[in-house]
Design a protein around this motif. Structure first.
Motif, PDB file in Angstrom:
ATOM      1  N   THR A  24       0.759  -1.048   0.222  1.00  0.00           N
ATOM      2  CA  THR A  24       0.019   0.089   0.158  1.00  0.00           C
ATOM      3  C   THR A  24       0.851   1.461  -0.174  1.00  0.00           C
ATOM      4  N   LEU A  25       2.061   1.147   0.877  1.00  0.00           N
ATOM      5  CA  LEU A  25       2.870   2.326   0.827  1.00  0.00           C
ATOM      6  C   LEU A  25       3.514   2.554  -0.660  1.00  0.00           C
ATOM      7  N   LEU A  26       3.975   1.689  -1.331  1.00  0.00           N
ATOM      8  CA  LEU A  26       4.544   1.593  -2.509  1.00  0.00           C
ATOM      9  C   LEU A  26       3.458   2.235  -3.613  1.00  0.00           C
ATOM     10  N   ASN A  27       2.624   1.505  -3.791  1.00  0.00           N
ATOM     11  CA  ASN A  27       1.311   2.168  -4.635  1.00  0.00           C
ATOM     12  C   ASN A  27       1.270   3.509  -4.375  1.00  0.00           C
ATOM     13  N   SER A  28       1.084   3.859  -3.058  1.00  0.00           N
ATOM     14  CA  SER A  28       0.762   5.402  -2.656  1.00  0.00           C
ATOM     15  C   SER A  28       1.889   6.449  -3.185  1.00  0.00           C
ATOM     16  N   VAL A  29       3.099   5.703  -2.910  1.00  0.00           N
ATOM     17  CA  VAL A  29       4.333   6.807  -3.480  1.00  0.00           C
ATOM     18  C   VAL A  29       4.390   6.856  -4.969  1.00  0.00           C
ATOM     19  N   ILE A  30       3.963   5.746  -5.645  1.00  0.00           N
ATOM     20  CA  ILE A  30       3.796   5.890  -7.155  1.00  0.00           C
ATOM     21  C   ILE A  30       2.830   7.206  -7.421  1.00  0.00           C
ATOM     22  N   LYS A  31       1.576   6.967  -6.889  1.00  0.00           N
ATOM     23  CA  LYS A  31       0.521   8.109  -7.068  1.00  0.00           C
ATOM     24  C   LYS A  31       0.991   9.391  -6.576  1.00  0.00           C
ATOM     25  N   SER A  32       1.655   9.706  -5.988  1.00  0.00           N
ATOM     26  CA  SER A  32       2.368  11.070  -5.358  1.00  0.00           C
ATOM     27  C   SER A  32       3.187  11.518  -6.138  1.00  0.00           C
ATOM     28  N   ALA A  33       4.374  10.408  -6.544  1.00  0.00           N
ATOM     29  CA  ALA A  33       5.527  11.056  -7.385  1.00  0.00           C
ATOM     30  C   ALA A  33       4.988  11.198  -8.823  1.00  0.00           C
ATOM     31  N   GLU A  34       3.851  10.221  -9.475  1.00  0.00           N
ATOM     32  CA  GLU A  34       3.542  10.694 -10.680  1.00  0.00           C
ATOM     33  C   GLU A  34       3.268  11.833 -11.310  1.00  0.00           C
TER      34      GLU A  34
END
Length: 247
Positions: free
Chosen positions: A122-132
């Motif tokens: 969940t953390l990694l998926n959220s990081v992708i969403k924030s970074a993109e």
């Protein structure tokens, strides 16, 4: 605070000269940079949605944009476009075809570890969403993942949640011995003080120092000290027993 104090030393001579001009507010306070502002934006958007909503986050970034925070040229252009109504999915590759691979997404990634302290995926998926939104290049995203995961791992080192501590204090749950040891280390105290408080039985300060000194003895010296101590204890107990009989 670290951001505000460190900002004057970031970048080359031109960037540092610019920050001398804009690095303080009108009332003389140090100004924090775009990294802190976007971290605040990320936290506020998460609290509002209880998840990472990319469209809401992109709008939050754009509405908070102020050039005086020291945003980089690429991010400044992106946020101005979003503010004018451009979809972030198109605007995030306007300047760089593969997206920015700067460190901006990584700078705000630790806040996501606070939002998702336990679930790695969940953390990694959220990081992708924030970074993109601002740093769509794979390297920009991977850097953010590394920082977020390292922060999460640091939190998990204690493996205690605030609610769990409250349960311990209320007596509705009991910590394991391993948990007590880790708590004592984190609080820089002893297990005795943690479990029994200040009124528990323990030697006075002078004796504590003497016992600590004994730990520096070699094996033969410790044996002599132990035998002497045992003989004194036996003598004391014998005296008490004899006194009790006379009474």
């Amino acid at each position: 605070m670290g951001d505000a104090f460190g900002a004057p030393y970031e970048g080359g001579p031109l960037e540092q000269l610019l920050w001398r001009a804009i690095g303080k507010t009108k009332d003389g306070k140090l100004r924090y940079t775009d990294d802190t502002q976007m971290t605040i934006d990320l936290a506020e958007s998460y609290l509002y949605n209880d998840t990472i909503d990319q469209n809401h986050l992109a709008q939050t970034f754009a509405q908070s944009y102020r050039w005086s925070r020291g945003y980089g040229p690429s991010t400044s252009q992106l946020l101005r476009l979003i503010k004018k109504g451009k979809n972030w999915r198109e605007a995030n590759k306007k300047k760089f075809k593969t997206g920015s691979f700067g460190n901006g997404a990584a700078m705000r990634a630790p806040i996501l570890a606070m939002c998702f302290p336990y679930n790695v995926q969940t953390l990694l998926n959220s990081v992708i969403k924030s970074a993109e939104i601002t740093h769509a290049h794979p390297l920009g995203i991977e850097g953010a993942k590394l920082i977020a995961r390292a922060t999460q791992a640091a939190f998990q080192d204690i493996e205690l949640h605030v609610n769990q501590i409250k349960r311990y204090e209320a007596g509705t749950a009991q910590p394991t011995l391993e948990t007590l040891v880790r708590l004592a280390k984190e609080l820089n105290t002893t297990l005795d003080d943690l479990v029994f408080g200040e009124d528990h039985r323990s030697p006075d300060d002078e004796l504590k120092l003497q016992f600590e000194a004994l730990s520096q003895f070699d094996e033969s010296e410790r044996m002599v000290a132990k035998e002497l101590l045992e003989s004194l204890i036996l003598k004391h107990n014998a005296k008490r027993a004899f006194a009790d009989k006379l009474a």
